[in-house]
Design a protein around this motif. Structure first.
Motif, PDB file in Angstrom:
ATOM      1  N   VAL A  15      34.768  42.728  39.403  1.00  0.00           N
ATOM      2  CA  VAL A  15      36.095  42.259  39.002  1.00  0.00           C
ATOM      3  C   VAL A  15      35.948  41.156  37.961  1.00  0.00           C
ATOM      4  O   VAL A  15      36.614  41.183  36.915  1.00  0.00           O
ATOM      5  CB  VAL A  15      36.902  41.757  40.231  1.00  0.00           C
ATOM      6  N   ALA A  16      35.078  40.183  38.219  1.00  0.00           N
ATOM      7  CA  ALA A  16      34.883  39.078  37.284  1.00  0.00           C
ATOM      8  C   ALA A  16      34.400  39.588  35.929  1.00  0.00           C
ATOM      9  O   ALA A  16      34.883  39.138  34.886  1.00  0.00           O
ATOM     10  CB  ALA A  16      33.885  38.070  37.863  1.00  0.00           C
ATOM     11  N   ALA A  17      33.469  40.524  35.937  1.00  0.00           N
ATOM     12  CA  ALA A  17      32.937  41.070  34.678  1.00  0.00           C
ATOM     13  C   ALA A  17      34.029  41.776  33.887  1.00  0.00           C
ATOM     14  O   ALA A  17      34.114  41.631  32.655  1.00  0.00           O
ATOM     15  CB  ALA A  17      31.783  42.026  34.965  1.00  0.00           C
ATOM     16  N   HIS A  18      34.883  42.528  34.571  1.00  0.00           N
ATOM     17  CA  HIS A  18      35.966  43.241  33.894  1.00  0.00           C
ATOM     18  C   HIS A  18      36.956  42.247  33.279  1.00  0.00           C
ATOM     19  O   HIS A  18      37.341  42.384  32.106  1.00  0.00           O
ATOM     20  CB  HIS A  18      36.679  44.173  34.871  1.00  0.00           C
ATOM     21  N   LEU A  19      37.366  41.250  34.061  1.00  0.00           N
ATOM     22  CA  LEU A  19      38.311  40.258  33.548  1.00  0.00           C
ATOM     23  C   LEU A  19      37.689  39.456  32.411  1.00  0.00           C
ATOM     24  O   LEU A  19      38.363  39.155  31.420  1.00  0.00           O
ATOM     25  CB  LEU A  19      38.771  39.331  34.676  1.00  0.00           C
ATOM     26  N   GLU A  20      36.404  39.134  32.521  1.00  0.00           N
ATOM     27  CA  GLU A  20      35.726  38.403  31.451  1.00  0.00           C
ATOM     28  C   GLU A  20      35.739  39.213  30.152  1.00  0.00           C
ATOM     29  O   GLU A  20      35.979  38.665  29.074  1.00  0.00           O
ATOM     30  CB  GLU A  20      34.289  38.076  31.845  1.00  0.00           C
ATOM     31  N   ARG A  21      35.489  40.517  30.250  1.00  0.00           N
ATOM     32  CA  ARG A  21      35.524  41.372  29.048  1.00  0.00           C
ATOM     33  C   ARG A  21      36.908  41.334  28.397  1.00  0.00           C
ATOM     34  O   ARG A  21      37.023  41.232  27.177  1.00  0.00           O
ATOM     35  CB  ARG A  21      35.145  42.808  29.393  1.00  0.00           C
ATOM     36  N   GLU A  53      36.945  35.240  44.915  1.00  0.00           N
ATOM     37  CA  GLU A  53      35.575  34.937  44.502  1.00  0.00           C
ATOM     38  C   GLU A  53      35.400  35.179  42.999  1.00  0.00           C
ATOM     39  O   GLU A  53      34.759  34.396  42.303  1.00  0.00           O
ATOM     40  CB  GLU A  53      34.584  35.782  45.306  1.00  0.00           C
ATOM     41  N   ALA A  54      35.996  36.259  42.494  1.00  0.00           N
ATOM     42  CA  ALA A  54      35.915  36.559  41.061  1.00  0.00           C
ATOM     43  C   ALA A  54      36.607  35.466  40.249  1.00  0.00           C
ATOM     44  O   ALA A  54      36.070  35.003  39.233  1.00  0.00           O
ATOM     45  CB  ALA A  54      36.557  37.916  40.769  1.00  0.00           C
ATOM     46  N   LEU A  55      37.788  35.037  40.687  1.00  0.00           N
ATOM     47  CA  LEU A  55      38.517  34.003  39.969  1.00  0.00           C
ATOM     48  C   LEU A  55      37.783  32.666  40.019  1.00  0.00           C
ATOM     49  O   LEU A  55      37.772  31.923  39.034  1.00  0.00           O
ATOM     50  CB  LEU A  55      39.935  33.865  40.529  1.00  0.00           C
ATOM     51  N   LEU A  56      37.156  32.365  41.143  1.00  0.00           N
ATOM     52  CA  LEU A  56      36.373  31.143  41.257  1.00  0.00           C
ATOM     53  C   LEU A  56      35.205  31.172  40.267  1.00  0.00           C
ATOM     54  O   LEU A  56      34.924  30.177  39.580  1.00  0.00           O
ATOM     55  CB  LEU A  56      35.862  30.967  42.685  1.00  0.00           C
ATOM     56  N   GLU A  65      41.915  28.960  34.646  1.00  0.00           N
ATOM     57  CA  GLU A  65      42.274  27.792  35.440  1.00  0.00           C
ATOM     58  C   GLU A  65      43.040  28.317  36.647  1.00  0.00           C
ATOM     59  O   GLU A  65      44.050  29.000  36.490  1.00  0.00           O
ATOM     60  CB  GLU A  65      43.135  26.845  34.627  1.00  0.00           C
ATOM     61  N   VAL A  66      42.545  28.009  37.822  1.00  0.00           N
ATOM     62  CA  VAL A  66      43.175  28.491  39.053  1.00  0.00           C
ATOM     63  C   VAL A  66      44.124  27.422  39.562  1.00  0.00           C
ATOM     64  O   VAL A  66      43.725  26.273  39.736  1.00  0.00           O
ATOM     65  CB  VAL A  66      42.115  28.829  40.123  1.00  0.00           C
ATOM     66  N   LYS A  67      45.379  27.827  39.777  1.00  0.00           N
ATOM     67  CA  LYS A  67      46.392  26.921  40.321  1.00  0.00           C
ATOM     68  C   LYS A  67      46.965  27.546  41.580  1.00  0.00           C
ATOM     69  O   LYS A  67      47.128  28.760  41.647  1.00  0.00           O
ATOM     70  CB  LYS A  67      47.513  26.690  39.312  1.00  0.00           C
TER      71      LYS A  67
END
Length: 68
Positions: A15-21, A53-56, A65-67
């Motif tokens: 998930v993190a890799a996809h969002l980062e792309r 975990e991905a957002l962290l 930025e997580v709010k």
């Protein structure tokens, strides 16, 4: 037979890799809000812990930025 070690990635890493792309390609701009956790869960077919975990991870990289 040759032994091959295959590292299994966690769902949150995927998930993190996809969002980062998406962020790095500019498909998600700096001022854009990400979809809600619930929507991300639906889109990726994963549970809340994987999304959080991905957002962290992305937050630690300075990409989001997580709010609360």
């Amino acid at each position: 037979m040759i032994g091959v070690l295959i590292k299994q990635r966690k769902l949150s890493d995927e998930v993190a890799a996809h969002l980062e792309r998406l962020i790095r390609k500019g498909e998600l701009a700096e001022a854009d809000r990400l979809p809600s956790e619930r929507e991300l869960m639906r889109q990726f077919g994963v549970g809340r812990p994987s999304i959080r975990e991905a957002l962290l991870h992305l937050s630690k990289m300075g990409l989001v930025e997580v709010k609360s």
